[in-house]
Design a protein around this motif. Structure first.
Motif, PDB file in Angstrom:
ATOM      1  N   GLY A 102       4.907   5.096  18.623  1.00  0.00           N
ATOM      2  CA  GLY A 102       5.120   6.470  19.051  1.00  0.00           C
ATOM      3  C   GLY A 102       5.548   7.417  17.954  1.00  0.00           C
ATOM      4  N   THR A 103       5.835   6.898  16.744  1.00  0.00           N
ATOM      5  CA  THR A 103       6.205   7.741  15.601  1.00  0.00           C
ATOM      6  C   THR A 103       4.993   7.938  14.695  1.00  0.00           C
ATOM      7  N   THR A 104       4.755   9.164  14.254  1.00  0.00           N
ATOM      8  CA  THR A 104       3.611   9.456  13.390  1.00  0.00           C
ATOM      9  C   THR A 104       4.010   9.277  11.929  1.00  0.00           C
ATOM     10  N   TYR A 105       3.193   8.504  11.183  1.00  0.00           N
ATOM     11  CA  TYR A 105       3.474   8.187   9.777  1.00  0.00           C
ATOM     12  C   TYR A 105       2.361   8.714   8.879  1.00  0.00           C
ATOM     13  N   THR A 106       2.735   9.045   7.622  1.00  0.00           N
ATOM     14  CA  THR A 106       1.775   9.278   6.545  1.00  0.00           C
ATOM     15  C   THR A 106       2.143   8.358   5.382  1.00  0.00           C
ATOM     16  N   PHE A 107       1.185   8.148   4.458  1.00  0.00           N
ATOM     17  CA  PHE A 107       1.387   7.218   3.345  1.00  0.00           C
ATOM     18  C   PHE A 107       0.901   7.859   2.046  1.00  0.00           C
ATOM     19  N   LYS A 108       1.656   7.602   0.949  1.00  0.00           N
ATOM     20  CA  LYS A 108       1.260   8.006  -0.399  1.00  0.00           C
ATOM     21  C   LYS A 108       1.329   6.785  -1.302  1.00  0.00           C
ATOM     22  N   SER A 109       0.582   6.826  -2.423  1.00  0.00           N
ATOM     23  CA  SER A 109       0.623   5.708  -3.373  1.00  0.00           C
ATOM     24  C   SER A 109       0.741   6.243  -4.799  1.00  0.00           C
ATOM     25  N   VAL A 110       1.322   5.395  -5.652  1.00  0.00           N
ATOM     26  CA  VAL A 110       1.352   5.653  -7.086  1.00  0.00           C
ATOM     27  C   VAL A 110       0.850   4.401  -7.797  1.00  0.00           C
ATOM     28  N   ALA A 111       0.268   4.582  -8.996  1.00  0.00           N
ATOM     29  CA  ALA A 111      -0.197   3.460  -9.817  1.00  0.00           C
ATOM     30  C   ALA A 111       0.710   3.344 -11.036  1.00  0.00           C
ATOM     31  N   ASP A 126       1.181  10.193 -11.117  1.00  0.00           N
ATOM     32  CA  ASP A 126       1.635  11.101 -10.078  1.00  0.00           C
ATOM     33  C   ASP A 126       1.268  10.507  -8.715  1.00  0.00           C
ATOM     34  N   PRO A 127       2.028  10.869  -7.663  1.00  0.00           N
ATOM     35  CA  PRO A 127       1.690  10.330  -6.336  1.00  0.00           C
ATOM     36  C   PRO A 127       0.398  10.923  -5.805  1.00  0.00           C
ATOM     37  N   SER A 128      -0.260  10.132  -5.007  1.00  0.00           N
ATOM     38  CA  SER A 128      -1.500  10.584  -4.379  1.00  0.00           C
ATOM     39  C   SER A 128      -1.199  11.613  -3.300  1.00  0.00           C
ATOM     40  N   SER A 129      -2.239  12.204  -2.770  1.00  0.00           N
ATOM     41  CA  SER A 129      -2.094  13.035  -1.579  1.00  0.00           C
ATOM     42  C   SER A 129      -1.714  12.139  -0.396  1.00  0.00           C
ATOM     43  N   ALA A 130      -1.061  12.735   0.601  1.00  0.00           N
ATOM     44  CA  ALA A 130      -0.657  11.959   1.775  1.00  0.00           C
ATOM     45  C   ALA A 130      -1.871  11.623   2.624  1.00  0.00           C
ATOM     46  N   SER A 131      -1.831  10.449   3.203  1.00  0.00           N
ATOM     47  CA  SER A 131      -2.901  10.042   4.110  1.00  0.00           C
ATOM     48  C   SER A 131      -2.850  10.877   5.380  1.00  0.00           C
ATOM     49  N   LEU A 150       1.960   1.090  -5.564  1.00  0.00           N
ATOM     50  CA  LEU A 150       3.089   1.107  -4.643  1.00  0.00           C
ATOM     51  C   LEU A 150       2.782   2.130  -3.563  1.00  0.00           C
ATOM     52  N   VAL A 151       2.816   1.678  -2.299  1.00  0.00           N
ATOM     53  CA  VAL A 151       2.538   2.554  -1.157  1.00  0.00           C
ATOM     54  C   VAL A 151       3.845   2.781  -0.407  1.00  0.00           C
ATOM     55  N   THR A 152       4.115   4.020  -0.045  1.00  0.00           N
ATOM     56  CA  THR A 152       5.357   4.372   0.651  1.00  0.00           C
ATOM     57  C   THR A 152       5.031   5.131   1.925  1.00  0.00           C
ATOM     58  N   ALA A 153       5.709   4.702   3.012  1.00  0.00           N
ATOM     59  CA  ALA A 153       5.506   5.340   4.313  1.00  0.00           C
ATOM     60  C   ALA A 153       6.547   6.433   4.529  1.00  0.00           C
ATOM     61  N   THR A 154       6.121   7.501   5.201  1.00  0.00           N
ATOM     62  CA  THR A 154       7.029   8.570   5.611  1.00  0.00           C
ATOM     63  C   THR A 154       6.799   8.858   7.088  1.00  0.00           C
ATOM     64  N   PRO A 155       7.869   8.834   7.918  1.00  0.00           N
ATOM     65  CA  PRO A 155       9.285   8.656   7.582  1.00  0.00           C
ATOM     66  C   PRO A 155       9.630   7.172   7.435  1.00  0.00           C
ATOM     67  N   GLY A 156      10.853   6.911   7.036  1.00  0.00           N
ATOM     68  CA  GLY A 156      11.367   5.552   6.981  1.00  0.00           C
ATOM     69  C   GLY A 156      11.378   4.926   5.614  1.00  0.00           C
ATOM     70  N   GLY A 157      10.394   5.272   4.753  1.00  0.00           N
ATOM     71  CA  GLY A 157      10.389   4.758   3.389  1.00  0.00           C
ATOM     72  C   GLY A 157       9.952   3.324   3.235  1.00  0.00           C
ATOM     73  N   ALA A 158       9.316   2.720   4.223  1.00  0.00           N
ATOM     74  CA  ALA A 158       8.817   1.345   4.074  1.00  0.00           C
ATOM     75  C   ALA A 158       7.735   1.319   2.998  1.00  0.00           C
ATOM     76  N   THR A 159       7.660   0.206   2.225  1.00  0.00           N
ATOM     77  CA  THR A 159       6.720   0.116   1.108  1.00  0.00           C
ATOM     78  C   THR A 159       5.956  -1.189   1.120  1.00  0.00           C
TER      79      THR A 159
END
Length: 337
Positions: free
Chosen positions: A127-136, A144-149, A98-107
């Motif tokens: 124009g908005t900067t996003y990072t992503f984390k994943s869990v298995a 545990d969640p991964s480090s942010a992209s 499961l991959v989750t975007a920050t901000p916004g929480g899109a998956t």
């Protein structure tokens, strides 16, 4: 019961107290089997010759290890995210990610067996900067969640959202219209090709405002382009007809006209009383024997004005009328016949 501890993979499970080797009989007691890692092992009753019966097979599943940091690739406002487990042998059961975007929480989700092992998150805001984390996740639980992209910022080619200026204008009347466009980086605006704005109008390349006061009657056709590093968009061909002002009078813009005062300005002129006429008094006798019969000769004399002596010049009036004399003094010009 007998067993062979050498056949049990200690990376899968351990038994405590230890099982005797070579199928020696187990001492009576309580034995604890502890799962260590993914895999399976058999447990049954065996005799001293190695013959076993009632064999049971046990499988060991563990929570997936923390996924590696996701990698992200952008196409406009869509992100493609891929991630890998840090332990490929965490389970014989495929794990889902499961991959989750920050901000916004899109998956988005994908499984270990998907190919390619990635998923898409769409509808991101340019124009908005996003990072992503994943869990298995598997049947044993969630990692545990991964480090942010690394942060990524979606870009988008421009699309004009306001592109229909008024089609008429008047000489001397202020004209204004704002072209607008979406997109990132923020687009700039320009005139397309050999089109022409009405004389007196200019386009602001940053704000998209077309404005000014037309100075020439005529028909003008043009297109406006919005562009950034991702591409461009252009307006339809627009024709603006500039006409002369109607009704005569000043053609200046309404806000430039000066309204007359509500009441006229009254000028007060002081009254002036006319001064009393000058009084001429002869000097000496009325008849001067030195004056020839042909008239008083030209020259200087003195005249009393209101009792005050005033220098006076006497001269003939003209050659055509030698009898008349002209008397000139400060503030006085008199003709005598």
């Amino acid at each position: 019961m007998a067993g062979n501890n050498s056949l049990l993979d200690s990376s899968i499970a351990t038994v405590s107290p230890s099982i005797p080797a070579n199928y020696a009989p187990w001492p009576n007691g309580v034995y604890t089997i502890t799962a260590v890692g993914p895999g399976s092992f058999n447990l049954g009753l065996c005799d001293a010759t190695g013959g076993c019966g009632g064999m049971l097979r046990f499988g060991v599943r563990v929570v997936p290890a923390t996924p590696t940091t996701p990698t992200v690739a952008l196409t406009d406002t869509t992100a493609t995210i891929s991630t890998l487990r840090s332990d490929a042998g965490a389970s014989s059961e495929p794990a889902s990610f499961l991959v989750t975007a920050t901000p916004g929480g899109a998956t988005c989700t994908f499984t270990r067996d998907d190919y390619p092992a990635s998923c898409l998150v769409s509808g991101l805001t340019a124009g908005t900067t996003y990072t992503f984390k994943s869990v298995a996740t598997n049947s044993a639980g969630t990692s545990d969640p991964s480090s942010a992209s690394a942060g990524v910022t979606p870009t988008l080619r421009p699309t004009l959202t306001a592109e229909t200026p008024p089609s008429t204008a008047t000489v001397g009347r202020f004209y204004s219209y704002t072209f607008a466009a979406s997109g990132y980086p923020v687009p700039g605006f320009s005139l397309v090709g050999d089109g022409a704005f009405p004389t007196g109008l200019t386009l602001d390349s940053v704000s998209g405002v077309l404005s000014g006061t037309p100075t020439e009657v005529g028909t003008f056709t043009f297109q406006v382009r919005a562009a950034n590093s991702e591409g461009s968009d252009r307006s339809p061909a627009t024709t603006v007809t500039v006409v002369a002002p109607t009704g005569g009078g000043d053609s200046a813009a309404p806000d430039e006209l000066t309204s007359p005062s509500s009441s006229p300005t009254v000028l007060t002129v002081p009254s002036v009383e006319p001064s009393a006429p000058a009084r001429l008094d002869p000097i000496g006798q009325a008849q001067n024997p030195n004056i020839p019969s042909g008239g008083l000769p030209a020259g200087g004399s003195v005249l009393l004005v209101n009792g005050q002596p005033v220098p006076m010049v006497v001269s003939p009036n003209s050659s055509s009328d030698p009898v008349a004399l002209v008397f000139k003094a400060p503030g006085l010009n008199m003709r005598l016949e």
